[in-house]
Scaffold this motif. Structure first.
Motif, short mmCIF file in Angstrom:
data_model
loop_
_atom_site.label_atom_id
_atom_site.label_comp_id
_atom_site.label_asym_id
_atom_site.label_seq_id
_atom_site.Cartn_x
_atom_site.Cartn_y
_atom_site.Cartn_z
N LEU A 110 90.02 -76.07 -15.23
CA LEU A 110 90.29 -77.09 -16.22
C LEU A 110 90.91 -76.49 -17.48
O LEU A 110 91.80 -77.10 -18.09
N LEU A 111 90.45 -75.31 -17.85
CA LEU A 111 91.00 -74.63 -19.04
C LEU A 111 92.49 -74.33 -18.81
O LEU A 111 93.33 -74.48 -19.72
N GLU A 112 92.81 -73.92 -17.62
CA GLU A 112 94.22 -73.63 -17.29
C GLU A 112 95.04 -74.92 -17.33
O GLU A 112 96.18 -74.95 -17.82
N LYS A 113 94.46 -76.01 -16.85
CA LYS A 113 95.18 -77.30 -16.78
C LYS A 113 95.44 -77.87 -18.18
O LYS A 113 96.51 -78.40 -18.45
N TYR A 114 94.45 -77.71 -19.07
CA TYR A 114 94.57 -78.35 -20.37
C TYR A 114 94.92 -77.40 -21.51
O TYR A 114 94.79 -77.74 -22.67
N LYS A 115 95.35 -76.18 -21.17
CA LYS A 115 95.67 -75.23 -22.24
C LYS A 115 96.90 -75.72 -23.00
O LYS A 115 97.80 -76.37 -22.46
N ILE A 116 96.95 -75.37 -24.30
CA ILE A 116 98.04 -75.78 -25.17
C ILE A 116 99.24 -74.90 -24.92
O ILE A 116 99.18 -73.68 -24.97
N LYS A 117 100.36 -75.52 -24.58
CA LYS A 117 101.57 -74.77 -24.25
C LYS A 117 102.21 -74.19 -25.51
O LYS A 117 102.18 -74.78 -26.57
#
Length: 447
Positions: free
Chosen positions: A440-447
């Motif tokens: 989930l952290l990977e999915k929602y990380k700030i680009k």
């Protein structure tokens, strides 16, 4: 005032010296013994038994450079490659010296399950003591390997290296120890033993440096999750000592991955490093203190300050091999918080496992939030080393902080366990449990 300043300066130097060294620094000069001893055993299960006379005949016919002796004695050295052979057929003695199956799981190389099980059929233990002047080390090992290869051909035997305490299939031994040049990759000839002490930390020590006339190497109070870095450091140190044979500066040894002669070891070490690695460092070395079970050899210790020991260890690992902490900028949404709560629900189960004692080569890590006075925040992993009460843990910070300046990698940390964000339980077989928030952290990380 000048006298007072001088006294204070001297006092600081003395105090710092005591912080860094509780043992004598390894002095400048040669480290290699003038005479080198190498011991190898053969566990014979073959109906065709060995005899001293038969072995002597093989030596006289095919290995004239080997001089058979009736004992291990310095008077025989001169320029000779010497061998002293003993054979034991006493059933009781053989039984007492056979390893159990559990020991063989971790202390054998190349042995099949059948070979391990058939070790109890051993009817002879033949011990070969090769000893020679250090100048003939390479030639002596060549001859010793050729001799062992010759006398074990078409025989049902297992080899035992008395220094590394490892059991070998004869073909595996031949392949591993074959010398193609005088540039030896020493890690093929030593063994590193790592075990946990009563103080929650681990100790690592080499077995086998004696075969090269050199002291064995140990590191105390290491984080048990840093074994890969520890072994790489020890391997680099062992190779450097083998190639230099001496200490050039009192209590210090310069390490440099790029200048070691063994291309094989260099390539192996380079496969572990990150782009920001300096690949060189100066380590402090002192005379080691032997503990029960250590090899019967001189011992040197890679030394670190008594205070913040793991921080200084982490600095050396980072300097030599670099680091690659995965930095993620994330806002914790409800999905992430829900997954984190599932991890917290596992705390009683994890506590029970930890109190019962984690298996060898396993470790428990928890992720916590760290903040500073300016309101900056980072989530980082902590290796758990002490967990006496359910609500309080002590551990070692694994990550190098990206923003925070008030904590350091390797620092001892105390936290409330219910503040944990997630956990990872590393199992001895290489698998792991936990860290379900990562996806989930990977999915929602700030680009």
């Amino acid at each position: 005032m000048t006298r007072l300043k001088t006294f204070i300066t001297i006092l600081i130097i003395i105090l710092n010296s005591n912080i860094f060294y509780s043992q004598n620094k390894v002095a400048v000069g040669n480290l290699q013994d003038d005479v080198v001893l190498f011991q190898l055993g053969i566990m014979n299960q073959d109906s065709n038994k060995y005899s001293i006379q038969g072995l002597k005949e093989v030596i006289e016919k095919d290995f004239s450079e080997l001089k058979v002796r009736d004992s291990i004695a310095l008077r025989y050295i001169n320029d000779n490659i010497n061998i002293f052979i003993s054979i034991n057929e006493d059933t009781k003695v053989i039984k007492e010296n056979l390893p159990n199956q559990e020991y063989l799981k971790y202390s054998s190389e190349g042995l099949s399950d059948i070979q391990k099980n058939e070790l109890n059929k051993t009817n002879q233990i033949i011990l070969f003591n090769f000893y020679f002047p250090k100048e003939k080390l390479y030639k002596s090992y060549q001859i010793a390997n050729e001799f062992i290869d010759k006398i074990t051909l078409n025989r049902n035997v297992v080899l035992y290296d008395l220094e590394t305490r490892l059991y070998y299939d004869k073909n595996f031994w031949k392949q591993k120890t074959a010398l193609k040049s005088e540039i030896i990759n020493i890690i093929k000839h030593i063994n590193i033993h790592v075990y946990q002490n009563e103080n929650e930390f681990c100790r690592a020590i080499t077995l086998g440096m004696h075969k090269f006339g050199l002291p064995d190497i140990c590191i105390n109070n290491i984080s048990c999750s840093q074994i890969e870095s520890v072994e790489n450091l020890i391997n680099l140190t062992a190779q450097t000592l083998y190639e230099k044979k001496e200490i050039e500066k009192n209590g210090q040894l310069e390490l440099d991955i790029d200048i070691i002669n063994s291309v094989e070891l260099k390539e192996s070490l380079l496969s572990f490093i990150y782009e920001n690695a300096e690949k060189k460092a100066v380590i402090d070395i002192v005379e080691g203190k032997l503990e029960e079970g250590d090899p019967d050899n001189r011992l040197i210790e890679i030394s670190f300050p008594k205070i913040d020991t793991q921080i200084f260890q982490k600095k050396i690992f980072t300097k030599l091999f670099g680091f690659n902490d995965n930095i993620q900028f994330v806002k914790h949404n409800e999905l992430i918080k829900k997954e984190s709560q599932k991890a917290k629900d596992k705390l009683p189960e994890l506590y029970k496992k930890f109190k019962q004692g984690l298996p060898t080569n396993s470790s428990l890590h928890m992720k916590f939030q760290f903040t500073d006075d300016q309101g900056n925040s980072e989530y980082m992993w902590v290796e758990i080393i002490k967990w006496e009460k359910l609500d309080a843990i002590t551990g070692i910070l694994n990550n190098t902080p990206y923003v925070l300046k008030n904590v350091k990698a390797g620092q001892k940390i105390t936290k409330k366990s219910n503040e944990m964000f997630d956990y990872i339980l590393y199992n001895p077989d290489g698998t792991q449990e936990g860290n379900e928030t990562e996806k989930l952290l990977e999915k929602y990380k700030i680009k």
